[in-house]
Design a protein around this motif. Structure first.
Motif, PDB file in Angstrom:
ATOM      1  N   ASP A  28       0.838  -1.196   0.000  1.00  0.00           N
ATOM      2  CA  ASP A  28       0.000   0.000   0.000  1.00  0.00           C
ATOM      3  C   ASP A  28       0.879   1.255   0.000  1.00  0.00           C
ATOM      4  OD1 ASP A  28       1.047  -0.010   2.508  1.00  0.00           O
ATOM      5  OD2 ASP A  28      -0.864   0.164   3.576  1.00  0.00           O
ATOM      6  N   SER A  29       2.147   1.095  -0.424  1.00  0.00           N
ATOM      7  CA  SER A  29       3.087   2.215  -0.383  1.00  0.00           C
ATOM      8  C   SER A  29       2.704   3.344  -1.332  1.00  0.00           C
ATOM      9  CB  SER A  29       4.502   1.724  -0.713  1.00  0.00           C
ATOM     10  OG  SER A  29       4.555   1.162  -2.005  1.00  0.00           O
ATOM     11  N   ASP A  30       1.932   3.045  -2.385  1.00  0.00           N
ATOM     12  CA  ASP A  30       1.535   4.081  -3.339  1.00  0.00           C
ATOM     13  C   ASP A  30       0.235   4.772  -2.945  1.00  0.00           C
ATOM     14  OD1 ASP A  30       3.734   3.652  -4.953  1.00  0.00           O
ATOM     15  OD2 ASP A  30       2.735   2.119  -6.154  1.00  0.00           O
ATOM     16  N   ARG A  31      -0.363   4.349  -1.841  1.00  0.00           N
ATOM     17  CA  ARG A  31      -1.596   4.979  -1.397  1.00  0.00           C
ATOM     18  C   ARG A  31      -1.315   6.387  -0.888  1.00  0.00           C
ATOM     19  NH1 ARG A  31      -6.055   2.847  -2.984  1.00  0.00           N
ATOM     20  NH2 ARG A  31      -7.124   3.706  -1.191  1.00  0.00           N
ATOM     21  N   VAL A  32      -2.267   7.280  -1.068  1.00  0.00           N
ATOM     22  CA  VAL A  32      -2.128   8.632  -0.523  1.00  0.00           C
ATOM     23  C   VAL A  32      -2.240   8.553   0.995  1.00  0.00           C
ATOM     24  CG1 VAL A  32      -3.156  10.930  -0.407  1.00  0.00           C
ATOM     25  CG2 VAL A  32      -3.045   9.725  -2.592  1.00  0.00           C
ATOM     26  N   GLN A 217      -8.703   7.673  -4.912  1.00  0.00           N
ATOM     27  CA  GLN A 217      -7.264   7.923  -4.911  1.00  0.00           C
ATOM     28  C   GLN A 217      -6.888   8.902  -6.024  1.00  0.00           C
ATOM     29  OE1 GLN A 217      -4.964   6.519  -2.862  1.00  0.00           O
ATOM     30  NE2 GLN A 217      -3.035   6.323  -3.959  1.00  0.00           N
ATOM     31  N   GLU A 218      -7.468   8.690  -7.217  1.00  0.00           N
ATOM     32  CA  GLU A 218      -7.167   9.558  -8.350  1.00  0.00           C
ATOM     33  C   GLU A 218      -7.649  10.977  -8.088  1.00  0.00           C
ATOM     34  OE1 GLU A 218      -9.017   7.602 -11.613  1.00  0.00           O
ATOM     35  OE2 GLU A 218      -7.693   5.849 -11.532  1.00  0.00           O
ATOM     36  N   ASN A 219      -8.835  11.118  -7.491  1.00  0.00           N
ATOM     37  CA  ASN A 219      -9.357  12.449  -7.162  1.00  0.00           C
ATOM     38  C   ASN A 219      -8.490  13.153  -6.119  1.00  0.00           C
ATOM     39  OD1 ASN A 219     -11.501  12.226  -8.940  1.00  0.00           O
ATOM     40  ND2 ASN A 219     -12.896  11.389  -7.406  1.00  0.00           N
ATOM     41  N   LEU A 220      -8.002  12.391  -5.137  1.00  0.00           N
ATOM     42  CA  LEU A 220      -7.129  12.967  -4.116  1.00  0.00           C
ATOM     43  C   LEU A 220      -5.830  13.486  -4.731  1.00  0.00           C
ATOM     44  CD1 LEU A 220      -7.485  10.500  -1.095  1.00  0.00           C
ATOM     45  CD2 LEU A 220      -8.047  12.939  -1.097  1.00  0.00           C
ATOM     46  N   LEU A 221      -5.266  12.715  -5.668  1.00  0.00           N
ATOM     47  CA  LEU A 221      -4.028  13.137  -6.324  1.00  0.00           C
ATOM     48  C   LEU A 221      -4.250  14.404  -7.144  1.00  0.00           C
ATOM     49  CD1 LEU A 221      -2.619   9.656  -7.441  1.00  0.00           C
ATOM     50  CD2 LEU A 221      -1.702  11.162  -5.661  1.00  0.00           C
ATOM     51  N   ASP A 222      -5.418  14.526  -7.786  1.00  0.00           N
ATOM     52  CA  ASP A 222      -5.752  15.743  -8.543  1.00  0.00           C
ATOM     53  C   ASP A 222      -5.826  16.957  -7.613  1.00  0.00           C
ATOM     54  OD1 ASP A 222      -5.847  14.428 -10.952  1.00  0.00           O
ATOM     55  OD2 ASP A 222      -8.033  14.146 -10.931  1.00  0.00           O
ATOM     56  N   ILE A 223      -6.461  16.745  -6.444  1.00  0.00           N
ATOM     57  CA  ILE A 223      -6.586  17.841  -5.476  1.00  0.00           C
ATOM     58  C   ILE A 223      -5.212  18.264  -4.960  1.00  0.00           C
ATOM     59  CG2 ILE A 223      -7.438  18.440  -3.164  1.00  0.00           C
ATOM     60  CD1 ILE A 223      -9.879  16.649  -3.772  1.00  0.00           C
ATOM     61  N   ARG A 232      -7.372  26.409  -7.463  1.00  0.00           N
ATOM     62  CA  ARG A 232      -8.560  25.874  -6.809  1.00  0.00           C
ATOM     63  C   ARG A 232      -8.701  24.397  -7.137  1.00  0.00           C
ATOM     64  NH1 ARG A 232     -14.746  28.264  -7.308  1.00  0.00           N
ATOM     65  NH2 ARG A 232     -15.668  26.859  -5.752  1.00  0.00           N
ATOM     66  N   ALA A 233      -8.996  23.606  -6.144  1.00  0.00           N
ATOM     67  CA  ALA A 233      -9.107  22.163  -6.349  1.00  0.00           C
ATOM     68  C   ALA A 233     -10.248  21.846  -7.302  1.00  0.00           C
ATOM     69  CB  ALA A 233      -9.345  21.457  -5.020  1.00  0.00           C
ATOM     70  N   PRO A 234     -10.010  20.962  -8.278  1.00  0.00           N
ATOM     71  CA  PRO A 234     -11.083  20.590  -9.209  1.00  0.00           C
ATOM     72  C   PRO A 234     -12.150  19.769  -8.511  1.00  0.00           C
ATOM     73  CG  PRO A 234      -9.192  19.157  -9.517  1.00  0.00           C
ATOM     74  CD  PRO A 234      -8.770  20.212  -8.535  1.00  0.00           C
ATOM     75  N   ALA A 235     -13.354  19.897  -8.992  1.00  0.00           N
ATOM     76  CA  ALA A 235     -14.448  19.087  -8.432  1.00  0.00           C
ATOM     77  C   ALA A 235     -14.234  17.639  -8.811  1.00  0.00           C
ATOM     78  CB  ALA A 235     -15.783  19.583  -8.982  1.00  0.00           C
ATOM     79  N   PRO A 236     -14.509  16.705  -7.916  1.00  0.00           N
ATOM     80  CA  PRO A 236     -14.346  15.273  -8.234  1.00  0.00           C
ATOM     81  C   PRO A 236     -15.133  14.903  -9.476  1.00  0.00           C
ATOM     82  CG  PRO A 236     -14.803  15.581  -5.900  1.00  0.00           C
ATOM     83  CD  PRO A 236     -15.002  16.904  -6.558  1.00  0.00           C
TER      84      PRO A 236
END
Length: 271
Positions: A28-32, A217-223, A232-236
């Motif tokens: 799980d090392s690549d997890r945020v 996970q992908e949405n978190l990386l975008d934020i 400004r953080a993009p909307a999911p």
């Protein structure tokens, strides 16, 4: 990149012994991951052990294991005491039993590890043990101490190596009969089965790791990426709603299956 072995020891079958090493098969090392910060200073907040009575922090050297035998009454165990109960399985996986692989249900499997020879001298003995199990479609059952607890383990030949699964304890597995009993009383409609088979066939794909990707996970990386650039953080990202996503009170299974196939046909045409 190959990881550092989690465990090193010996694999033993009767008089055949070889040096082996074990590495976790999952990561799980690549997890945020997040740290807790002080909002005012931006500094990390550290956790520490505190004496429940005095409220003072406890130094590492003063920490000791304790077994509770009564209210506020503990038996203290030092590291030397715990070392005295070490078993041979701390450093040796001694295969004493074999079983057909198909007799061990999935629910008993806990965590997987890759088991490989630790040096060139051990290659031949390791290969002999692995090939013998593979040819007879058997798995080895043994025991291994991990984290001061002895675990039952299963050794399964896989490719040129062996996958070692830790097995769950007997009191951890619930009997499926307690939950599934009575379910076979409902008989499916004969006319529904061909429609279900057709739906399954149309939606069958070869396995791909992308099937289990994590959109959160992908949405978190975008934020995080946008925060780094002070934007400004993009909307999911949300999937476009479809008629199939809306709640339905359809009770007739045949109607539901026909609608499912029609919707699937429409998606196929769009693609």
């Amino acid at each position: 990149m190959a990881l550092r072995p989690y465990w090193k020891g010996y694999l033993k079958l009767s008089l055949v012994t070889c040096s082996v090493e074990m590495t976790p098969a999952t990561s799980d090392s690549d997890r945020v991951k997040f740290h807790t910060l002080n909002r005012d200073t931006g500094n990390r907040v550290l956790s520490q052990y505190v004496d429940s009575v005095t409220g003072k922090p406890v130094r590492d050297k003063d920490e000791v294991k304790g077994y509770q035998r009564g209210e506020d009454d503990y038996v203290m165990l030092e590291d030397d005491d715990l070392d005295h109960v070490a078993l041979e399985s701390t450093k040796t996986i001694d295969i004493s039993t074999f079983a057909p692989r198909d007799e061990i249900d999935w629910i008993w499997l806990d965590n997987p590890y890759y088991l490989t020879p630790n040096d060139k001298i051990s290659d031949e003995a390791f290969a002999v043990i692995r090939a013998a199990m593979e040819k007879q479609k058997m798995v080895g059952i043994s025991r291994l101490v991990l984290g001061r607890r002895e675990r039952a383990v299963m050794l399964e030949p896989r490719g040129k190596g062996i996958v070692l699964w830790t097995l769950r304890y007997g009191d951890e597995v619930r009997d499926e009969a307690d939950y599934f009993k009575g379910l076979d009383e409902e008989k499916p409609e004969k006319a529904a089965l061909p429609l279900i088979r057709k739906l399954i066939k149309k939606q069958t794909r070869h396995w791909d790791a992308k099937m289990v990707s994590d959109p959160v996970q992908e949405n978190l990386l975008d934020i995080i990426k946008s925060k780094k650039k002070h934007r400004r953080a993009p909307a999911p990202k949300k999937a476009a709603p479809s008629d199939n996503d809306k709640p339905s009170n359809v009770i007739n299974i045949m109607d539901a299956l026909r609608k499912s196939i029609e919707a699937d046909n429409k998606r196929s045409k769009k693609k």
